[in-house]
Design a protein around this motif. Structure first.
Motif, PDB file in Angstrom:
ATOM      1  N   LEU A 192      23.902  29.528 -89.516  1.00 13.21           N
ATOM      2  CA  LEU A 192      24.293  29.507 -90.997  1.00 13.21           C
ATOM      3  C   LEU A 192      23.223  30.090 -92.371  1.00 13.21           C
ATOM      4  CD1 LEU A 192      26.302  28.357 -93.481  1.00 13.21           C
ATOM      5  CD2 LEU A 192      25.638  25.989 -93.069  1.00 13.21           C
ATOM      6  N   GLU A 193      22.307  30.222 -92.278  1.00  8.79           N
ATOM      7  CA  GLU A 193      21.541  30.743 -93.182  1.00  8.79           C
ATOM      8  C   GLU A 193      21.307  32.593 -92.838  1.00  8.79           C
ATOM      9  OE1 GLU A 193      17.494  29.597 -93.509  1.00  8.79           O
ATOM     10  OE2 GLU A 193      17.088  30.570 -95.412  1.00  8.79           O
ATOM     11  N   ARG A 194      21.733  32.825 -92.193  1.00 13.35           N
ATOM     12  CA  ARG A 194      21.980  34.238 -91.602  1.00 13.35           C
ATOM     13  C   ARG A 194      23.293  34.747 -92.529  1.00 13.35           C
ATOM     14  NH1 ARG A 194      19.509  37.152 -91.746  1.00 13.35           N
ATOM     15  NH2 ARG A 194      20.229  39.323 -90.766  1.00 13.35           N
ATOM     16  N   ILE A 195      24.019  33.978 -92.203  1.00 13.30           N
ATOM     17  CA  ILE A 195      25.907  34.121 -92.033  1.00 13.30           C
ATOM     18  C   ILE A 195      25.135  34.084 -93.881  1.00 13.30           C
ATOM     19  CG2 ILE A 195      28.187  33.507 -92.604  1.00 13.30           C
ATOM     20  CD1 ILE A 195      27.429  34.061 -90.392  1.00 13.30           C
ATOM     21  N   ILE A 196      24.893  33.299 -94.373  1.00 13.67           N
ATOM     22  CA  ILE A 196      24.771  33.523 -95.977  1.00 13.67           C
ATOM     23  C   ILE A 196      23.764  34.612 -96.884  1.00 13.67           C
ATOM     24  CG2 ILE A 196      23.364  32.182 -98.298  1.00 13.67           C
ATOM     25  CD1 ILE A 196      24.196  29.067 -96.271  1.00 13.67           C
ATOM     26  N   GLN A 197      22.738  34.603 -95.804  1.00 12.54           N
ATOM     27  CA  GLN A 197      22.272  35.888 -95.985  1.00 12.54           C
ATOM     28  C   GLN A 197      22.964  37.470 -96.711  1.00 12.54           C
ATOM     29  OE1 GLN A 197      18.792  35.254 -93.195  1.00 12.54           O
ATOM     30  NE2 GLN A 197      17.329  33.845 -95.035  1.00 12.54           N
ATOM     31  N   VAL A 198      23.667  37.126 -94.944  1.00 10.66           N
ATOM     32  CA  VAL A 198      23.954  38.775 -94.878  1.00 10.66           C
ATOM     33  C   VAL A 198      25.699  38.836 -95.040  1.00 10.66           C
ATOM     34  CG1 VAL A 198      23.288  39.812 -92.072  1.00 10.66           C
ATOM     35  CG2 VAL A 198      25.279  38.089 -92.495  1.00 10.66           C
ATOM     36  N   GLU A 199      26.244  37.572 -96.066  1.00 13.12           N
ATOM     37  CA  GLU A 199      27.272  37.374 -96.775  1.00 13.12           C
ATOM     38  C   GLU A 199      27.165  38.040 -98.358  1.00 13.12           C
ATOM     39  OE1 GLU A 199      30.437  38.129 -96.396  1.00 13.12           O
ATOM     40  OE2 GLU A 199      30.106  37.832 -93.887  1.00 13.12           O
ATOM     41  N   GLY A 200      25.477  37.526 -98.979  1.00 13.95           N
ATOM     42  CA  GLY A 200      25.502  37.483-100.059  1.00 13.95           C
ATOM     43  C   GLY A 200      25.549  36.419-100.554  1.00 13.95           C
ATOM     44  N   PRO A 201      24.062  35.891-100.506  1.00 13.17           N
ATOM     45  CA  PRO A 201      24.035  34.192-101.116  1.00 13.17           C
ATOM     46  C   PRO A 201      24.876  34.377-102.915  1.00 13.17           C
ATOM     47  CG  PRO A 201      22.102  34.775-100.290  1.00 13.17           C
ATOM     48  CD  PRO A 201      23.128  35.765-100.460  1.00 13.17           C
ATOM     49  N   ALA A 202      24.588  35.321-103.488  1.00 13.44           N
ATOM     50  CA  ALA A 202      25.026  35.175-105.189  1.00 13.44           C
ATOM     51  C   ALA A 202      26.662  35.842-105.271  1.00 13.44           C
ATOM     52  CB  ALA A 202      24.414  36.907-105.869  1.00 13.44           C
ATOM     53  N   SER A 203      27.655  35.352-103.834  1.00 12.68           N
ATOM     54  CA  SER A 203      28.951  36.309-104.060  1.00 12.68           C
ATOM     55  C   SER A 203      29.041  34.454-102.934  1.00 12.68           C
ATOM     56  CB  SER A 203      29.363  37.134-102.516  1.00 12.68           C
ATOM     57  OG  SER A 203      28.745  37.017-101.954  1.00 12.68           O
ATOM     58  N   ILE A 204      28.229  33.985-103.068  1.00 11.13           N
ATOM     59  CA  ILE A 204      28.840  32.421-102.254  1.00 11.13           C
ATOM     60  C   ILE A 204      29.426  30.793-102.662  1.00 11.13           C
ATOM     61  CG2 ILE A 204      29.392  30.925-100.253  1.00 11.13           C
ATOM     62  CD1 ILE A 204      27.402  33.051 -98.798  1.00 11.13           C
ATOM     63  N   ALA A 205      30.300  30.437-102.978  1.00  8.09           N
ATOM     64  CA  ALA A 205      30.744  29.382-104.899  1.00  8.09           C
ATOM     65  C   ALA A 205      30.268  28.315-103.348  1.00  8.09           C
ATOM     66  CB  ALA A 205      31.700  30.083-104.850  1.00  8.09           C
ATOM     67  N   LEU A 226      23.679  17.937 -91.819  1.00  5.84           N
ATOM     68  CA  LEU A 226      23.770  18.031 -92.673  1.00  5.84           C
ATOM     69  C   LEU A 226      23.164  17.858 -93.956  1.00  5.84           C
ATOM     70  CD1 LEU A 226      27.237  17.649 -93.274  1.00  5.84           C
ATOM     71  CD2 LEU A 226      27.232  15.003 -93.223  1.00  5.84           C
ATOM     72  N   GLY A 227      21.513  16.975 -93.649  1.00  7.33           N
ATOM     73  CA  GLY A 227      20.721  17.410 -94.392  1.00  7.33           C
ATOM     74  C   GLY A 227      20.279  19.099 -94.930  1.00  7.33           C
ATOM     75  N   GLY A 228      20.079  19.771 -93.774  1.00  8.96           N
ATOM     76  CA  GLY A 228      20.107  20.593 -93.220  1.00  8.96           C
ATOM     77  C   GLY A 228      21.135  22.126 -94.119  1.00  8.96           C
ATOM     78  N   VAL A 229      21.923  21.397 -94.298  1.00  5.25           N
ATOM     79  CA  VAL A 229      23.112  22.270 -94.964  1.00  5.25           C
ATOM     80  C   VAL A 229      22.879  22.411 -96.310  1.00  5.25           C
ATOM     81  CG1 VAL A 229      26.037  22.489 -95.466  1.00  5.25           C
ATOM     82  CG2 VAL A 229      25.012  22.223 -93.072  1.00  5.25           C
ATOM     83  N   ARG A 230      22.581  20.469 -96.975  1.00  5.62           N
ATOM     84  CA  ARG A 230      22.389  20.669 -98.239  1.00  5.62           C
ATOM     85  C   ARG A 230      20.939  21.639 -98.652  1.00  5.62           C
ATOM     86  NH1 ARG A 230      25.081  18.901-103.007  1.00  5.62           N
ATOM     87  NH2 ARG A 230      24.203  21.436-102.911  1.00  5.62           N
ATOM     88  N   GLU A 231      20.052  21.457 -97.576  1.00  3.15           N
ATOM     89  CA  GLU A 231      19.628  21.890 -98.076  1.00  3.15           C
ATOM     90  C   GLU A 231      19.555  24.052 -98.433  1.00  3.15           C
ATOM     91  OE1 GLU A 231      15.884  22.382 -95.722  1.00  3.15           O
ATOM     92  OE2 GLU A 231      15.433  19.785 -96.124  1.00  3.15           O
ATOM     93  N   LEU A 232      19.797  23.971 -97.322  1.00  3.13           N
ATOM     94  CA  LEU A 232      20.601  25.811 -98.207  1.00  3.13           C
ATOM     95  C   LEU A 232      21.244  26.080 -99.208  1.00  3.13           C
ATOM     96  CD1 LEU A 232      21.920  26.774 -94.004  1.00  3.13           C
ATOM     97  CD2 LEU A 232      19.503  27.230 -95.252  1.00  3.13           C
ATOM     98  N   ALA A 233      22.453  25.197 -98.680  1.00  2.00           N
ATOM     99  CA  ALA A 233      22.711  24.806-100.828  1.00  2.00           C
ATOM    100  C   ALA A 233      22.466  25.073-101.776  1.00  2.00           C
ATOM    101  CB  ALA A 233      24.151  24.030-100.281  1.00  2.00           C
ATOM    102  N   ASP A 234      21.317  24.153-101.301  1.00  2.00           N
ATOM    103  CA  ASP A 234      20.574  23.854-102.878  1.00  2.00           C
ATOM    104  C   ASP A 234      19.919  25.465-103.181  1.00  2.00           C
ATOM    105  OD1 ASP A 234      21.548  21.384-103.729  1.00  2.00           O
ATOM    106  OD2 ASP A 234      20.060  20.680-102.932  1.00  2.00           O
ATOM    107  N   LYS A 235      19.226  25.418-101.512  1.00  2.00           N
ATOM    108  CA  LYS A 235      18.229  26.612-101.627  1.00  2.00           C
ATOM    109  C   LYS A 235      18.535  28.520-102.595  1.00  2.00           C
ATOM    110  CE  LYS A 235      15.523  30.315 -98.783  1.00  2.00           C
ATOM    111  NZ  LYS A 235      14.741  29.880 -97.008  1.00  2.00           N
TER     112      LYS A 235
END
Ligand code: PLP
Length: 438
Positions: A192-205, A226-235
């Motif tokens: 999930l973190e790699r998807i966020i990085q390659v999609e560009g975090p600044a484009s993800i709502a 779920l805790g990890g997803v929340r952490e990535l969202a916050d990051k």
């Protein structure tokens, strides 16, 4: 059934969901009460489907039926712009269950439009476009919700933009070559973190996930996910939307799946929650978005560009109030938790020990799936025809099942008793014995 007027009229005039129309053979339900439905001959069936996993309080609960009748006599409809007592009472009760982080409720007609509006709120709040969702998911059948959906229903409907999918954890059929739930969680989070990085975090709502992915197979997330997803969202400054349409209001043995300590041992909280189904067991169509204080505040001065004629419909609102009150008074959510832990869960595991066709049992509360395999070692799913035969054998014995792909989802109402669960387990046992002998 062919001499039944209900059947004839249906086949002549009714267009059904998700189907080629020509080959349909719908089961006619004439009435229902508690955990049972009956056909026109009066033959009774245990409803272990809860229809579409929505009759959490059971069929025809007298307090909910009375509340709808009383509200119909008082004020059957009102425009959403007007205030109405039933709507305020419903919102107050839902917020009390969601917890202090949340401030307002926006009501919709069902689960799909709840997700549409949650995604809209996330996009406006963040000024970003993309929504990340799991491939193993269902989020509804409207413009964006069906494209947020991961399963096959997305593919012919892919007309909305800004949707990206990822794989969530599923240890039994791992995409990550993992050999333990802990490893599955860790690797799914890395993915999930790699998807966020390659999609560009600044484009993800937002990241939108089900509390427990339901239609995809009751995929209880491993601890830490779920805790990890929340952490990535916050990051990355991304909002977290939890879709509790199927998993909410008692199904997992808690008011919301994300409040369940098995699902979410880290007790993380989402920014938006969507709900429908169990909130009033579908007696009147409704759903909505539970909005955090901070997102609700965004729309104090800024216009929210969304609305529905039937948002907060009084018949739905009265049924929500009565349903939540009855669930509390009759300890229905506690019953779901106890049944899952003491009766249904152990019973299904016993069944799996006896029947090699059951490759995995997973779930909690009154939310379970039996993953059916041709071979326990390879985990190759059983053929659709086998599931069809099994369904027939269950129906013959008086149990209405929920069938999805190679799975039976065991999803009775939260009100189900020990005795009924034992009766149902005996029926599943017999049906598996017959099918395994074929
Ligand atoms: C998790 C989830 N989200 C959304 C929906 C869509 O809800 P509705 O059919 O009320 O639009 C469903 C329906 O099954 C669901 O299971």
């Amino acid at each position: 059934m062919s001499d039944s007027l209900a059947y004839e009229l249906d086949r002549a005039h009714v267009f059904h969901s998700w189907s080629a129309q020509g080959s349909l053979n719908p089961f006619v339900i004439a009435g229902a009460e508690g955990v049972e439905v009956w056909d026109e001959e009066g033959t009774r069936y245990l409803d272990f489907s809860s229809q579409l996993v929505n009759i959490n309080i059971g069929h025809g609960h007298p307090k909910v039926v009375k509340a709808i009748r009383d509200q119909a006599a008082l004020l059957p409809t009102v425009a959403p712009a007007h205030a109405n007592l039933a709507r305020g009472e419903a919102a107050k009760r839902i917020l009390a269950k969601a917890g202090g982080h949340f401030g307002k409720v926006f009501f919709t007609n069902g689960g799909a439009d709840a997700n549409e509006n949650a995604m809209r709120m996330a996009r406006i709040t963040t000024g970003r476009d993309k929504i990340l969702t799991q491939y193993r998911s269902y989020h509804g059948n409207t413009g964006a919700a069906v494209v947020a959906t991961g399963d096959w229903r997305r593919v012919p409907n892919e007309f909305a933009r800004g949707h990206v999918h990822f794989f969530g954890p599923f240890a039994y059929r791992s995409e990550f070559w993992s050999d333990s739930p802990g490893q599955e969680s860790e690797r799914a989070l890395h993915h999930l973190e790699r998807i966020i990085q390659v999609e560009g975090p600044a484009s993800i709502a937002a990241i939108l996930i089900e509390g427990v992915p339901g239609t995809a197979g009751v995929l209880v997330p491993p601890p830490g996910y779920l805790g990890g997803v929340r952490e990535l969202a916050d990051k990355y400054g991304i909002l977290l939307i939890i879709d509790e349409v199927m998993s909410g209001f008692g199904r997992t043995g808690d008011w919301f799946a994300h409040q369940n300590t098995t699902v979410n041992p880290d007790a993380v909280v989402p920014d938006l929650i969507t709900f429908a189904k169990g909130v009033n067991s579908g007696y009147v169509p409704t759903g909505g978005v539970i909005i955090s204080e901070s997102i609700a505040n965004v729309f104090e001065d800024q216009v929210f560009p969304g609305g529905l004629t039937y948002s907060g419909h009084p018949l739905a609102m009265a049924s929500i109030v009565a349903s939540i009150d009855a669930m509390e008074e009759e300890k229905i959510v506690q019953n779901a938790a106890r049944i899952g832990e003491k009766v249904l869960g152990p019973g299904l595991h016993e069944l799996a020990a006896k029947h090699p066709m059951i490759g995995e049992v997973r779930g909690l509360g009154v939310f379970w799936a039996l993953d059916l395999v041709q071979d326990a070692a390879t985990r190759e799913p059983v053929a659709a025809a086998t599931v069809g035969i099994l369904k027939g054998e269950l129906m013959k014995r008086g149990l209405l099942p929920f069938v999805a792909d190679n799975r039976i989802h065991v999803v009775p109402p939260c009100t189900v008793s020990d005795a009924v669960v034992k009766k149902a387990l005996a029926i599943y046992d017999e049906a598996f014995t017959v099918v395994e002998a074929v």
